[in-house]
Structures are given as structure tokens and as C-alpha cells.
Design an enzyme around this catalytic site. Structure first.
Site, PDB file in Angstrom:
ATOM      1  N   GLU A   1      40.348  48.568  33.326  1.00 35.94           N
ATOM      2  CA  GLU A   1      41.460  48.135  32.452  1.00 35.94           C
ATOM      3  C   GLU A   1      41.051  48.241  30.975  1.00 35.94           C
ATOM      4  OE1 GLU A   1      43.332  44.447  33.686  1.00 35.94           O
ATOM      5  OE2 GLU A   1      43.977  45.373  35.565  1.00 35.94           O
TER       6      GLU A   1
ATOM      7  N   GLU B   1      43.435  48.029  42.181  1.00 37.56           N
ATOM      8  CA  GLU B   1      43.837  46.614  42.149  1.00 37.56           C
ATOM      9  C   GLU B   1      45.324  46.546  42.464  1.00 37.56           C
ATOM     10  OE1 GLU B   1      42.577  44.081  38.913  1.00 37.56           O
ATOM     11  OE2 GLU B   1      40.687  45.189  38.716  1.00 37.56           O
TER      12      GLU B   1
HETATM   13  O1  AHR Z   1      42.085  40.733  39.772  1.00 42.19           O
HETATM   14  C1  AHR Z   1      42.106  39.901  38.666  1.00 42.19           C
HETATM   15  C2  AHR Z   1      42.087  40.667  37.354  1.00 42.19           C
HETATM   16  O2  AHR Z   1      43.262  41.405  37.246  1.00 42.19           O
HETATM   17  C3  AHR Z   1      41.006  41.696  37.188  1.00 42.19           C
HETATM   18  O3  AHR Z   1      39.817  41.148  36.744  1.00 42.19           O
HETATM   19  C4  AHR Z   1      41.579  42.617  36.175  1.00 42.19           C
HETATM   20  O4  AHR Z   1      41.108  43.926  36.294  1.00 42.19           O
HETATM   21  C5  AHR Z   1      43.078  42.498  36.387  1.00 42.19           C
HETATM   22  O5  AHR Z   1      43.748  42.274  35.211  1.00 42.19           O
END
Ligand code: AHR
Length: 517
Positions: free
Chosen positions: A193, A317
Site C-alpha cells: 500500500e 488483501e
Molecule cells: O489488513 C489490515 C490493513 O489493511 C493492512 O495492514 C493494510 O495493508 C490495509 O490497509
């Protein structure tokens, strides 16, 4: 007279089937893509009680463990055949300095986990412990390097420490810490991210940085790294375009990540994991289905710059993000998991399967005690969540051949909005068995479905399984009998190459079929 009656019956069946409102046409002879088992991957971050308590209890714990890793969690995850585990974050990855997590545990420095609750991280779970966890789970490690606050040298040395078998400073250090053989880690994340917690970079700046970091993350021996570039947030198509156009795809990176979470209301007030009404349920389903549009549009950009399909889309994710459970640390992201979460899992997995040509890996967030978890732990107890059972059911699709399927579905309507009631995946495994998984998201109406298995003359129904519950917010809890689990399902009738099956309201069904003669 008898023959006229039979003719009428045949005509009636043919008519019903041809015009059925709910129909799944599976093209059993047109499969060409493999559903990569890595689509069924997982993600675990140094966040809340995921690593500590979730996996790591330490060798002196009374909770049964092997080298400090709890046995009950490993045994449960092995039921899912988890193919890979992404670590150490998430946002944590871009503030993690790997050298602080090696060597004697009592000598490791501490740090503050600034993203997640401001707690002290004592680094007792580091590189060796993570790779031992992957060894126990028999899964591939996916390590996300620090591009946000680290250095090129630091990342380069981590790869050398993990994979080098030469006489080299990092190899010697690894051996000093008790590991002679290289681990040959393959999947390598170039930051996380980076448009946000990983450095707040622009797409253009990140693309240049990624190329530089990638240059110095080297291959050792016969191991070839599969580098995953930090990709867009949800529908940031500009990010994808920039990366694919200027990032040297296929050389600097072999995969590009995509993150998309389902948030029911909004980021400030996400909504409860267990106390929600039908409108919120509907919204969750609708927002989950946005993944279809996201995949389709990102893949279109990837196809433009990579027509040979060399770069994988890695959804590393995804999942439901609810409000934390009342009374728990807001920075720990601990949430319960209901039948609604199971639906969100199956709908997403169906979409990843659908785009298997490009989607080569996905990692639900975050395995144990955080967000849409497979397992919840309390002291020495564990709970298997409804999402756990979806991953267990969908094991049949791991590395199977995707069978293209057209789903014609009635709508599930709430107020003046609708979504298709049905979602499905079909695949053929190495033994020639066909599996169809079907989700009915309608919380109150069963759906009668006709499946047409094209390309085979006759199909036999071998066995089936179902995940459902009394309510859409049913869940499993500590010390209680499971409310949502995997049960046998037998309510399917076959005729020739067709199957008629009633999918109960709010349920996920798996049919195992065999080509007959
Ligand atoms: O999964 C929780 C968080 O969500 C992670 O650390 C991040 O990559 C995303 O914003």
C-alpha cells in the site's frame, strides 16, 4: 396412450429446463485455465492477536505448541490445505526491519507497532519463526519487504539471508542463527500500500522506486523470485496504468497486488460484525460484488500492456472489515464472523476463479483473530469461523481446471435494489471429478437450479456438502456448539447430463459429480 404421456413428460422437462429462471450451464469440455491454488492463500500481520496468541505462544507456554507455535491452530489450518501465507504485513511491513527479528530472542530489540495499537513489538516472532510456521503448515511463504521506511540494501540483504547458498556475509549470519540451508523463498512483495501507509507515494514515484528496489533483490541458485509490485487501492486505475506502462512488467515484477475490503457502511462506522439488519446484509453483498468490476477493469489495463499474460494479478488483501467487537482494542481489528462473512468469502472466491487467467494469488485478511479470520482464539480454545468452512469446501477447486460456467439467476431484491441470488464456480480436478459450488445469497428464499453439464453425455451425483445456519448472522463461539459448519448435502437429482438442485436460502452448496456412461 402411454407413449403420448411419456412424450409430454419429456417435452415438459425440456421446456422447464430451457426456460428455467435459474440455470447454470457448465462447459465441461471447454476448460483451459487452471485455478491456481494460491488464490486460496492467507495473510497474517503483526497486528492485534494474529501473530502473538494466534500462532505464537512461545516454547514455555502451557498451550500445546511445537517450537513455540500453537498446535491447534496449525492443525486447523492444515484442514484447509493453505497454499501460502503472506507476512509480516500489511502496513507493518513498511516499518519492519528484519534484522531486529533474528538472533537470540532475549537480545532482540523492541519497537513500537505504530499502526496497530501502539503496542510494543518484542520481535520474538521473526524470520526463522515465520519460516518454521510455513514449514509446519506446509505452505509457501510470501514475504513483503520494506520499501516505505527501509533501504534498498536492507531489502537486498534480507533476500540474500533467505536464499543465498554462497559464501557471503548474510549466509554466514543465517548459519550462525542455526539455519544452514537456504529457504528458497519465491514470493516477494516490493512494499505494501505504497499509496498510503507504505509511504504515501504517487504512482509515478512508486513505480521508479519499485524498479530500483527490484534491481537489487536478486535470484540465488536456481530459485527464481516472483516479485509482487505494490498495486492499486481498489479502483485507482491510474496506479495500475502507470505501473504497467512504466514499471517494466514481467522483468521488474511478475505480479501486481490489488487491495479491496468490503466495508458495509463507511470507514468511520463500518457496522457490527454480528448485529446487522437485512438492509446492511444486502449492502455487504452488493459491495462485495463490486470486486467483479474491479477485476475486469484492472485486467483490461493489464491486458493492454501485457498481452502475453505474464504478470499475475495478486489480490493480497480482501475480505470483510467490520467494527471491532465491543470492549476490544480498536487497533486490534478483532471481529466475529457470521454466515454473512461466509457468503462474502464464497462470492469473492467465485470471482477469483472466474478471472483465473489473470488472478494468480489472493490472500484473505487475516487468518487468526484479525478481520475476516478463519480461526479465533481465546487462551487455549479455538473457534473455526463460517469463513473457515468455505475455504474447506472450496479446496476442491485448488489447481483444478476452471470450467467456464454461465449463471442465469433470479434477483434477490431489497427495497429498489437487486443483486443476482446465485453465484457459482465449476472445475474439473486431476481425477476427472467435476465440482460445482453454488451460493444462494437470498436470506429467505430457496432457489431451484437446473445445471446443464455440456460436453458430457451423462453425469452422476456422487456427494455434496452445504454451509448454512438458522440466521444470516449465525456464528460460532467459544464453548458453544457450532451454529455454522459443513454438513452433508444430498438433495440433487440427475437426468442425463442435467442436475436439478434446490439451494436453500442463505447457503453455499458443493456438488461432486462424475462423468457416467
Ligand atoms: O489488513 C489490515 C490493513 O489493511 C493492512 O495492514 C493494510 O495493508 C490495509 O490497509
Amino acid at each position: 396412450m402411454k407413449s403420448i404421456t411419456s412424450l409430454l413428460v419429456i417435452l415438459l422437462i425440456t421446456f422447464t429446463f430451457a426456460f428455467a429462471q435459474n440455470k447454470i450451464v457448465v462447459n465441461a469440455d471447454l476448460g483451459k485455465e487452471t485455478i491456481n491454488r494460491h488464490i486460496y492463500g492467507h495473510f497474517s500481520e503483526h497486528l492485534g492477536r494474529c501473530i502473538y496468541e494466534g500462532y505464537w505462544v512461545g516454547e514455555d507456554s502451557e498451550i500445546p505448541n511445537t517450537q513455540g507455535i500453537r498446535n491447534d491452530v496449525v492443525d486447523a489450518l492444515k484442514e484447509l490445505g493453505i497454499p501460502n501465507l503472506r507476512w509480516p504485513g500489511g502496513c507493518f511491513a513498511d516499518e519492519y526491519h528484519w534484522k531486529e527479528g533474528i538472533g537470540p530472542r532475549n537480545e532482540r530489540p523492541t519497537m513500537i507497532n505504530t499502526h496497530w495499537g501502539g503496542v510494543t513489538e518484542d520481535n520474538s516472532f521473526g524470520t526463522h519463526e515465520f519460516l518454521e510456521l510455513c514449514n509446519q503448515l506446509d505452505c509457501e511463504p510470501v514475504i513483503c519487504g520494506n520499501l516505505g521506511s527501509g533501504s534498498v540494501r536492507e531489502m537486498s540483504q534480507w533476500v540474500e539471508y533467505l536464499n543465498s547458498d554462497n559464501v557471503s556475509p548474510m549466509t554466514e549470519l543465517r548459519k550462525l542463527n542455526g539455519r544452514d540451508e537456504p529457504w528458497n523463498v519465491k514470493y516477494w512483495g516490493l512494499g505494501n500500500e505504497n499509496w498510503g501507509c507504505g509511504g504515501n507515494m504517487t504512482a509515478e514515484y512508486y513505480t521508479n522506486e519499485m524498479r530500483r528496489y527490484s534491481t537489487y533483490t536478486k535470484n540465488y541458485g536456481r530459485n527464481r523470485l516472483y516479485k509482487i509490485a505494490g498495486g492499486p487501492n481498489s479502483s485507482d486505475y491510474h496506479w495500475m496504468e502507470t505501473l504497467m506502462k512504466h514499471g517494466n512488467p514481467g522483468r521488474s515484477f511478475q505480479g501486481v497486488s490489488l487491495h479491496y475490503y468490503t466495508v458495509c457502511n463507511n470507514w468511520r462506522n463500518k457496522g457490527s460484525a454480528t448485529q446487522f439488519n437485512e438492509e446492511e446484509y444486502f449492502t455487504t453483498i452488493k459491495k462485495t460484488l463490486f470486486m467483479d468490476e474491479l477485476l475486469e477493469k484492472h485486467i483490461r489495463i493489464m491486458d493492454k500492456y501485457d498481452p502475453r499474460n505474464r504478470v499475475g494479478l495478486i489480490v493480497d488483501e480482501w475480505g470483510n472489515w467490520h467494527d471491532v467487537e465491543p470492549g476490544t482494542n480498536p487497533g486490534f481489528l478483532y471481529q466475529q464472523n457470521t454466515l454473512r462473512d461466509a457468503m462474502v468469502a464464497s462470492l469473492n472466491l467465485d470471482l477469483f476463479n472466474k478471472y483465473a487467467r489473470r488472478v494468480k494469488m489472493a490472500n484473505i485478511a487475516q487468518t487468526v483473530n484479525v478481520l475476516q479470520a478463519m480461526i479465533l482464539t481465546k487462551d487455549d480454545q479455538i473457534v473455526k469461523t463460517p469463513s473457515f468452512y468455505v475455504f474447506k469446501m472450496y479446496k476442491v477447486h485448488h489447481d483444478a481446471t476452471l470450467l467456464p460456467a454461465n449463471v442465469i439467476s433470479e434477483e434477490y431484491t431489497n427495497g429498489d435494489e437487486s443483486v443476482p441470488a446465485l453465484s457459482a464456480s465449476a472445475s474439473k480436478d486431476a481425477k476427472g471429478k467435476i465440482h460445482i459450488t453454488i451460493t444462494n445469497v437470498n436470506p429467505s428464499e430457496e432457489v431451484l437450479v437446473f445445471c446443464d453439464i455440456r460436453g458430457v453425455e451423462k453425469i452422476n451425483f456422487d456427494k455434496g456438502s452445504i454451509i448454512t445456519g438458522k440466521q444470516i448472522n449465525s456464528y460460532n463461539d467459544f464453548g458453544k456448539e457450532e451454529e455454522v459448519t459443513l454438513n452433508e448435502f444430498s438433495d440433487a437429482k440427475t437426468k442425463g447430463n442435467t442436475i436439478e438442485v434446490k439451494i436453500p436460502a442463505k447457503s453455499i452448496v458443493m456438488l461432486e459429480l462424475n462423468e457416467g456412461s
